[in-house]
Design a protein around this motif. Sequence first.
Motif, PDB file in Angstrom:
ATOM      1  N   TRP A  35      37.274 100.787  29.517  1.00 43.07           N
ATOM      2  CA  TRP A  35      37.952 101.190  30.738  1.00 43.07           C
ATOM      3  C   TRP A  35      38.380  99.992  31.567  1.00 43.07           C
ATOM      4  O   TRP A  35      39.542  99.867  31.937  1.00 43.07           O
ATOM      5  CB  TRP A  35      37.049 102.102  31.577  1.00 43.07           C
ATOM      6  CG  TRP A  35      37.655 102.401  32.906  1.00 43.07           C
ATOM      7  CD1 TRP A  35      38.668 103.273  33.173  1.00 43.07           C
ATOM      8  CD2 TRP A  35      37.310 101.784  34.150  1.00 43.07           C
ATOM      9  NE1 TRP A  35      38.964 103.244  34.506  1.00 43.07           N
ATOM     10  CE2 TRP A  35      38.147 102.340  35.135  1.00 43.07           C
ATOM     11  CE3 TRP A  35      36.372 100.827  34.516  1.00 43.07           C
ATOM     12  CZ2 TRP A  35      38.078 101.964  36.464  1.00 43.07           C
ATOM     13  CZ3 TRP A  35      36.298 100.455  35.836  1.00 43.07           C
ATOM     14  CH2 TRP A  35      37.139 101.018  36.799  1.00 43.07           C
ATOM     15  N   PHE A  36      37.436  99.092  31.877  1.00 40.45           N
ATOM     16  CA  PHE A  36      37.851  98.015  32.762  1.00 40.45           C
ATOM     17  C   PHE A  36      38.754  97.007  32.075  1.00 40.45           C
ATOM     18  O   PHE A  36      39.602  96.403  32.720  1.00 40.45           O
ATOM     19  CB  PHE A  36      36.712  97.398  33.589  1.00 40.45           C
ATOM     20  CG  PHE A  36      35.731  96.493  32.914  1.00 40.45           C
ATOM     21  CD1 PHE A  36      36.059  95.198  32.566  1.00 40.45           C
ATOM     22  CD2 PHE A  36      34.434  96.917  32.691  1.00 40.45           C
ATOM     23  CE1 PHE A  36      35.131  94.351  31.993  1.00 40.45           C
ATOM     24  CE2 PHE A  36      33.502  96.084  32.125  1.00 40.45           C
ATOM     25  CZ  PHE A  36      33.855  94.796  31.764  1.00 40.45           C
ATOM     26  N   GLU A  37      38.678  96.851  30.773  1.00 43.67           N
ATOM     27  CA  GLU A  37      39.644  95.999  30.061  1.00 43.67           C
ATOM     28  C   GLU A  37      41.035  96.627  30.106  1.00 43.67           C
ATOM     29  O   GLU A  37      42.038  95.925  30.191  1.00 43.67           O
ATOM     30  CB  GLU A  37      39.212  95.769  28.617  1.00 43.67           C
ATOM     31  CG  GLU A  37      38.051  94.804  28.461  1.00 43.67           C
ATOM     32  CD  GLU A  37      38.390  93.379  28.867  1.00 43.67           C
ATOM     33  OE1 GLU A  37      39.564  92.951  28.748  1.00 43.67           O
ATOM     34  OE2 GLU A  37      37.462  92.670  29.308  1.00 43.67           O
ATOM     35  N   GLY A  38      41.088  97.958  30.045  1.00 41.68           N
ATOM     36  CA  GLY A  38      42.361  98.659  30.134  1.00 41.68           C
ATOM     37  C   GLY A  38      43.013  98.549  31.499  1.00 41.68           C
ATOM     38  O   GLY A  38      44.219  98.710  31.639  1.00 41.68           O
ATOM     39  N   GLN A  39      42.225  98.278  32.530  1.00 43.05           N
ATOM     40  CA  GLN A  39      42.735  98.130  33.894  1.00 43.05           C
ATOM     41  C   GLN A  39      43.223  96.721  34.181  1.00 43.05           C
ATOM     42  O   GLN A  39      43.901  96.481  35.169  1.00 43.05           O
ATOM     43  CB  GLN A  39      41.635  98.486  34.906  1.00 43.05           C
ATOM     44  CG  GLN A  39      41.052  99.859  34.763  1.00 43.05           C
ATOM     45  CD  GLN A  39      42.109 100.938  34.853  1.00 43.05           C
ATOM     46  OE1 GLN A  39      42.945 100.932  35.752  1.00 43.05           O
ATOM     47  NE2 GLN A  39      42.086 101.857  33.917  1.00 43.05           N
ATOM     48  N   LYS A  40      42.894  95.791  33.313  1.00 44.67           N
ATOM     49  CA  LYS A  40      43.142  94.366  33.562  1.00 44.67           C
ATOM     50  C   LYS A  40      44.592  94.067  33.932  1.00 44.67           C
ATOM     51  O   LYS A  40      44.856  93.326  34.877  1.00 44.67           O
ATOM     52  CB  LYS A  40      42.723  93.549  32.335  1.00 44.67           C
ATOM     53  CG  LYS A  40      42.692  92.065  32.576  1.00 44.67           C
ATOM     54  CD  LYS A  40      42.102  91.355  31.380  1.00 44.67           C
ATOM     55  CE  LYS A  40      41.871  89.901  31.689  1.00 44.67           C
ATOM     56  NZ  LYS A  40      41.167  89.217  30.603  1.00 44.67           N
ATOM     57  N   ALA A  41      45.542  94.660  33.227  1.00 45.07           N
ATOM     58  CA  ALA A  41      46.956  94.375  33.484  1.00 45.07           C
ATOM     59  C   ALA A  41      47.408  94.902  34.843  1.00 45.07           C
ATOM     60  O   ALA A  41      48.308  94.337  35.470  1.00 45.07           O
ATOM     61  CB  ALA A  41      47.819  94.976  32.380  1.00 45.07           C
ATOM     62  N   ALA A  42      46.796  95.978  35.323  1.00 41.55           N
ATOM     63  CA  ALA A  42      47.209  96.593  36.583  1.00 41.55           C
ATOM     64  C   ALA A  42      46.524  95.974  37.799  1.00 41.55           C
ATOM     65  O   ALA A  42      47.002  96.127  38.916  1.00 41.55           O
ATOM     66  CB  ALA A  42      46.930  98.100  36.548  1.00 41.55           C
ATOM     67  N   PRO A  45      43.874  89.505  39.296  1.00 44.63           N
ATOM     68  CA  PRO A  45      42.806  88.792  38.575  1.00 44.63           C
ATOM     69  C   PRO A  45      41.484  88.713  39.336  1.00 44.63           C
ATOM     70  O   PRO A  45      40.420  88.868  38.742  1.00 44.63           O
ATOM     71  CB  PRO A  45      43.394  87.400  38.341  1.00 44.63           C
ATOM     72  CG  PRO A  45      44.872  87.626  38.324  1.00 44.63           C
ATOM     73  CD  PRO A  45      45.121  88.734  39.318  1.00 44.63           C
ATOM     74  N   ALA A  46      41.538  88.497  40.641  1.00 43.70           N
ATOM     75  CA  ALA A  46      40.296  88.394  41.427  1.00 43.70           C
ATOM     76  C   ALA A  46      39.559  89.732  41.450  1.00 43.70           C
ATOM     77  O   ALA A  46      38.324  89.771  41.362  1.00 43.70           O
ATOM     78  CB  ALA A  46      40.605  87.933  42.849  1.00 43.70           C
ATOM     79  N   HIS A  47      40.298  90.840  41.551  1.00 45.68           N
ATOM     80  CA  HIS A  47      39.662  92.156  41.552  1.00 45.68           C
ATOM     81  C   HIS A  47      39.033  92.438  40.193  1.00 45.68           C
ATOM     82  O   HIS A  47      37.897  92.917  40.113  1.00 45.68           O
ATOM     83  CB  HIS A  47      40.680  93.243  41.907  1.00 45.68           C
ATOM     84  CG  HIS A  47      40.109  94.621  41.911  1.00 45.68           C
ATOM     85  ND1 HIS A  47      39.188  95.032  42.850  1.00 45.68           N
ATOM     86  CD2 HIS A  47      40.308  95.669  41.084  1.00 45.68           C
ATOM     87  CE1 HIS A  47      38.854  96.283  42.599  1.00 45.68           C
ATOM     88  NE2 HIS A  47      39.513  96.699  41.528  1.00 45.68           N
ATOM     89  N   PHE A  48      39.763  92.140  39.126  1.00 45.65           N
ATOM     90  CA  PHE A  48      39.224  92.342  37.780  1.00 45.65           C
ATOM     91  C   PHE A  48      37.935  91.538  37.613  1.00 45.65           C
ATOM     92  O   PHE A  48      36.941  92.053  37.091  1.00 45.65           O
ATOM     93  CB  PHE A  48      40.225  91.943  36.702  1.00 45.65           C
ATOM     94  CG  PHE A  48      39.665  92.045  35.323  1.00 45.65           C
ATOM     95  CD1 PHE A  48      39.612  93.274  34.677  1.00 45.65           C
ATOM     96  CD2 PHE A  48      39.154  90.934  34.671  1.00 45.65           C
ATOM     97  CE1 PHE A  48      39.066  93.388  33.411  1.00 45.65           C
ATOM     98  CE2 PHE A  48      38.617  91.040  33.406  1.00 45.65           C
ATOM     99  CZ  PHE A  48      38.570  92.261  32.777  1.00 45.65           C
ATOM    100  N   ALA A  49      37.934  90.302  38.049  1.00 48.71           N
ATOM    101  CA  ALA A  49      36.750  89.447  37.916  1.00 48.71           C
ATOM    102  C   ALA A  49      35.565  90.025  38.685  1.00 48.71           C
ATOM    103  O   ALA A  49      34.428  90.006  38.195  1.00 48.71           O
ATOM    104  CB  ALA A  49      37.063  88.032  38.406  1.00 48.71           C
ATOM    105  N   ARG A  50      35.815  90.569  39.895  1.00 45.46           N
ATOM    106  CA  ARG A  50      34.744  91.183  40.685  1.00 45.46           C
ATOM    107  C   ARG A  50      34.157  92.394  39.974  1.00 45.46           C
ATOM    108  O   ARG A  50      32.942  92.545  39.870  1.00 45.46           O
ATOM    109  CB  ARG A  50      35.283  91.615  42.053  1.00 45.46           C
ATOM    110  CG  ARG A  50      34.945  90.726  43.188  1.00 45.46           C
ATOM    111  CD  ARG A  50      35.279  91.315  44.555  1.00 45.46           C
ATOM    112  NE  ARG A  50      36.484  92.126  44.641  1.00 45.46           N
ATOM    113  CZ  ARG A  50      37.716  91.663  44.821  1.00 45.46           C
ATOM    114  NH1 ARG A  50      37.917  90.358  44.928  1.00 45.46           N
ATOM    115  NH2 ARG A  50      38.738  92.478  44.907  1.00 45.46           N
ATOM    116  N   VAL A  51      35.042  93.272  39.489  1.00 45.32           N
ATOM    117  CA  VAL A  51      34.573  94.491  38.815  1.00 45.32           C
ATOM    118  C   VAL A  51      33.798  94.127  37.548  1.00 45.32           C
ATOM    119  O   VAL A  51      32.699  94.636  37.305  1.00 45.32           O
ATOM    120  CB  VAL A  51      35.753  95.434  38.495  1.00 45.32           C
ATOM    121  CG1 VAL A  51      35.310  96.591  37.616  1.00 45.32           C
ATOM    122  CG2 VAL A  51      36.383  95.954  39.783  1.00 45.32           C
TER     123      VAL A  51
END
Length: 78
Positions: A35-42, A45-51
């Motif tokens: 799930w969170f890898e699938g969200q990476k493009a949307a 980068p800072a939000h992805f790193a936090r999650v």
Amino acid sequence: MRDKAKQVLREGFDPGANKHAGSFGHSFETPAREWFEGQKAAWEPAHFARVASRFENDRFPEIGSMYIGQIEASDWRC
């Protein structure tokens, strides 16, 4: 699949509880990572790193190896 289902039953879990995950025996970590890898493009980068960091540091050590169907609300401590 039959053998995998029997193994899951021997371990004391319901193999049918994980049908929505696509196969028997999925831990929480498997679909969570997908799930969170699938969200990476949307995501920024800072939000992805936090999650990703929160999952890695908080969720996966506590419930990452649990079968999805076995996780209770009380297991999800904040």
